[in-house]
Motif scaffolding. Structure first.
Motif: not given
Length: 361
Positions: A24-25, A28-34, A82-86, A105-109
């Protein structure tokens, strides 16, 4: 967040560090933040420096480390993703707060409700820091339309809600490998796609007041990928849940990764009211409405373009840091509520009893 801090953040470059560059990181996260002006993703921490470097290479991120503390302790970094496991969420969120960094942070919280409540309470002690949980995206396109239909009373009083999250595949053979989703050491009390499906229901209808669950462990033993040893599975691969919703309806959820050749819909929601039925078929990508006044025939609901939601998690996070918007999806407070539901499900199938919400810690 104070107005002064919001203006300062908006005027300067926002530097973000990544801890855990999973699918997911990278999607979504990296390219969309950039893609957001004035935002720079400056570093990645993964399990090893090598895997961090490999994850950063397609995005031109050269600072890579195998130690998450390098991200937390870097004073030039303003926010962390935070893209780690819970299992690491509690530690990383608390350390980010200590270091004065905003958190997505990724879900779940968290692993359980107690951890989730701790993180929420700690976030209240740092009101200048933005906190966000990656939301369940599966109903973004339909959320506003469904909320309008419910708010307008089109369905009348709700009687019953049905939620399905089925894989449509038969059980893996005994001895198949553990994944983080099937390993309680890494996922905590989170069960498969349950949280992903419950969260949208919260947006539309609010909370559950009680939960009664029955679970099956079809694949009872899996292989630890690191040691090769057999491990008893503690997360069920099939679960049925009955819940009473605060809105007055009864709900039935079924989640399964072990039943195949399903004769019908695999994933979706049906809301039954006194005056109408609303059906969201996630497999077909259709929202259907059948009204009592029109003979009860299901007809497709057109989604107006201005009401069709889309993924904008990173924009919302950055906008909140810059003081131009507030976090709507998903707040830590909302994250606590779905973790309480998650834990109530586990308590119920383990005890054989109905569990009331909110939980008494």
């Amino acid at each position: 967040m104070s107005a002064v801090r919001g203006v300062a953040q908006a005027a300067s470059k926002l530097r973000i560090g990544i801890i855990g560059a999973g699918g997911n990181t990278k999607l979504h996260h990296i390219p969309k933040l950039q893609a957001i002006p004035g935002v720079e993703v400056v570093a990645i921490a993964n399990r090893t420096a090598e895997s961090a470097a490999k994850a950063g290479e397609p995005f031109g991120i050269t600072k890579a480390t195998g130690n998450w503390r390098d991200i937390i302790d870097d004073t030039a970094i303003d926010a962390v993703v935070i893209g780690t496991w819970p299992y690491l969420h509690r530690t990383l969120v608390l350390e980010a707060f200590r270091a004065g960094k905003h958190v997505l942070t990724e879900a779940r919280l968290a692993m359980n409700a107690a951890e989730a409540r701790e993180l929420y309470q700690e976030s209240l002690r740092h009101p200048h820091l933005v906190t966000q949980v990656v939301p369940s995206p599966i109903t973004f396109r339909y959320d506003a339309t469904i909320q309008d239909i419910i708010r307008q009373g089109t369905l009348g009083d709700l009687i019953y809600v049905e939620v399905k999250g089925l894989s449509g595949t038969f059980a893996d053979p005994e001895g198949s490998k553990l994944t983080w989703r099937t390993d309680m050491r890494y996922s905590g009390l989170n069960i498969g796609v349950m949280g992903i499906f419950y969260e949208p229901l919260q947006r539309w209808l609010g909370e559950a007041l009680s939960v009664s669950a029955k679970a099956k462990f079809v694949v009872k033993v899996r292989t630890d990928g690191e040691t090769g040893e057999p491990v008893a599975v503690r997360i069920p691969d099939h679960i049925d849940i009955l819940a009473d919703l605060a809105i007055g309806a009864q709900a039935h959820f079924v989640f399964s990764s072990v039943i195949g050749a399903v004769p019908g819909q695999l994933k979706g929601y049906t809301l039954y009211g006194k005056e109408g039925t609303l059906h969201l078929d996630l497999d077909a990508g259709k929202l259907l409405l059948g009204l009592k006044s029109e003979g009860g025939h299901l007809k497709e609901v057109s989604i107006e373009s201005e009401k069709s939601g889309a993924w904008r998690v990173e924009e919302e996070f950055v906008g909140a840091i810059r003081g131009t918007e507030k976090i709507q999806r998903t707040t830590f407070e909302q994250g606590v509520r779905y973790m309480e539901f998650t834990e109530a499900v586990t308590r119920s199938f383990q005890s054989g009893c109905t569990v009331r919400l909110p939980l008494v810690s």
